[in-house]
Structures are given as structure tokens and as C-alpha cells.
Design a protein around this motif. Structure first.
Motif, PDB file in Angstrom:
ATOM      1  N   HIS A  40     -11.025   2.612  14.934  1.00 46.77           N
ATOM      2  CA  HIS A  40     -10.078   3.752  15.222  1.00 46.77           C
ATOM      3  C   HIS A  40      -8.971   3.322  13.729  1.00 46.77           C
ATOM      4  CE1 HIS A  40      -7.559   6.972  16.745  1.00 46.77           C
ATOM      5  NE2 HIS A  40      -6.934   6.031  16.826  1.00 46.77           N
ATOM      6  N   THR A  41      -8.512   2.077  13.966  1.00 46.01           N
ATOM      7  CA  THR A  41      -7.389   1.755  12.912  1.00 46.01           C
ATOM      8  C   THR A  41      -7.996   2.066  11.463  1.00 46.01           C
ATOM      9  OG1 THR A  41      -6.705   0.031  14.490  1.00 46.01           O
ATOM     10  CG2 THR A  41      -5.996  -0.229  12.009  1.00 46.01           C
ATOM     11  N   ALA A  42      -9.379   1.677  11.229  1.00 50.24           N
ATOM     12  CA  ALA A  42      -9.907   1.740   9.850  1.00 50.24           C
ATOM     13  C   ALA A  42      -9.969   3.259   9.609  1.00 50.24           C
ATOM     14  CB  ALA A  42     -11.076   1.110   9.738  1.00 50.24           C
ATOM     15  N   SER A  43     -10.525   3.985  10.479  1.00 46.99           N
ATOM     16  CA  SER A  43     -10.522   5.323  10.150  1.00 46.99           C
ATOM     17  C   SER A  43      -9.214   6.201   9.999  1.00 46.99           C
ATOM     18  CB  SER A  43     -11.325   6.086  11.202  1.00 46.99           C
ATOM     19  OG  SER A  43     -10.394   6.101  12.416  1.00 46.99           O
ATOM     20  N   GLN A  44      -8.265   5.675  10.623  1.00 44.69           N
ATOM     21  CA  GLN A  44      -6.763   6.039  10.418  1.00 44.69           C
ATOM     22  C   GLN A  44      -6.475   5.735   8.850  1.00 44.69           C
ATOM     23  OE1 GLN A  44      -4.602   4.699  13.595  1.00 44.69           O
ATOM     24  NE2 GLN A  44      -4.513   6.493  14.698  1.00 44.69           N
TER      25      GLN A  44
END
Length: 176
Positions: A105-109
Motif C-alpha cells: 500500500h505504501t509503495a503504491s502510494q
């Protein structure tokens, strides 16, 4: 198995990804290195911890956004260097994503942070008169003048960059 640390991910990114897989140029390697030196220093200042104590969770989308803002406001970077630094961060995020799926989720953000749009400069060319004047400028009665004329003529006729011309060797020349 314990998840990889930020330092091990960065080391793997630079050694495995950039050096071995992508065979990145020394210039790309240096630019990415400088980006992460700036980012880690900035994040350490923000979190009041040393860069060695930072974790991957510290480099979330909010921190990256604040870093990009810092590049704009404090370092007065224009659009191109800002986008180049963001590209390095995106590349690292794409590398780290499969290794730590719990941070997807962090990487996609981070990957969703867009590059800043900027107007492309119009490439201008020398006119025939300007080209002739440029080629006539060196004094061809001297050795240096003949050398300078040859370099200018090579640049004008091939469209090579100065950095490409300066790395030419005799083996690069073919006569046909």
C-alpha cells in the motif's frame, strides 16, 4: 523470516538492480546515490533520528511528498531535477515492492505520486549562415585551429554531443 531492512533494500537496489540487472551508467548510479543521500538526510532531520535508524515505514508517501516540496522550496530545484529524483524513488519502490509485500500500500502510494509537467523547450538549430560563421571562426593556419575546425565540423555534421565527441577514439572512425 524477518523483512528486509531499509539499508539492505538500498544495498540490494544499488548492487543487484542498478549494477547487475539494469547495468546503469555511472551517471545514473551517481544521480540515484545523490537522491537517496538527500532523501535520507531529509527524512532523518524530519524524524529526529540518524539515517541509519530510519526504517522503510519512515519513507512513506507523506515523507516523499515533503521531500519533493523541500526540493522545490529550499533547494530551488526546477522541474527536471525534481522529476529525476522522483524517478529514482519510484524505481526503488518498484524494486522493493515484491520483496516486502506487506508494504504494498505504501509503495503504491509512492508510485502514484505524479511527475510534474513542464513545458518542453523548443530545440533551435543554427541557420546555414550561423553554421558557416561557426566553422569559419577557427584559424586553420594553426594546429589548434585545424583541430577546433575538425571538432566543430564533426559536431555539426553528426549531431553528436560534446560529451560523445570527447570520448571518441580512433577505432570509432571508419573511412568508406
Amino acid at each position: 523470516m524477518t523483512p528486509p531492512t531499509l539499508s539492505s533494500l538500498l544495498q540490494g537496489f544499488f548492487t543487484a538492480r542498478l549494477m547487475r540487472h539494469l547495468r546503469a551508467s555511472p551517471q545514473t548510479f551517481a544521480a540515484y546515490r545523490d537522491t537517496f543521500k538527500l532523501l535520507l538526510t531529509f527524512a532523518a532531520d524530519q524524524t529526529k533520528r540518524s539515517p541509519a535508524q530510519l526504517t522503510l515505514d519512515d519513507l512513506d508517501a507523506v515523507m516523499i511528498g515533503a521531500f519533493l516540496n523541500y526540493l522545490d522550496t529550499e533547494r530551488h530545484n526546477s522541474t527536471a531535477p525534481r522529476n529525476a529524483r522522483l524517478a529514482a524513488i519510484h524505481s526503488f519502490s518498484r524494486y522493493a515492492l515484491p520483496l516486502i509485500p506487506e508494504c504494498a500500500h505504501t509503495a503504491s502510494q509512492i508510485l502514484a505520486i505524479p511527475h510534474r509537467r513542464h513545458d518542453q523547450m523548443t530545440v533551435s538549430y543554427l541557420t546555414r549562415t550561423e553554421t558557416d560563421a561557426l566553422l569559419a571562426a577557427p584559424d586553420r593556419t594553426t594546429w589548434y585551429g585545424r583541430r577546433d575546425h575538425a571538432l566543430l565540423l564533426t559536431a555539426v555534421t553528426t549531431g553528436l554531443r560534446v560529451s560523445e565527441i570527447t570520448t571518441l577514439s580512433i577505432s570509432d572512425v571508419t573511412t568508406t
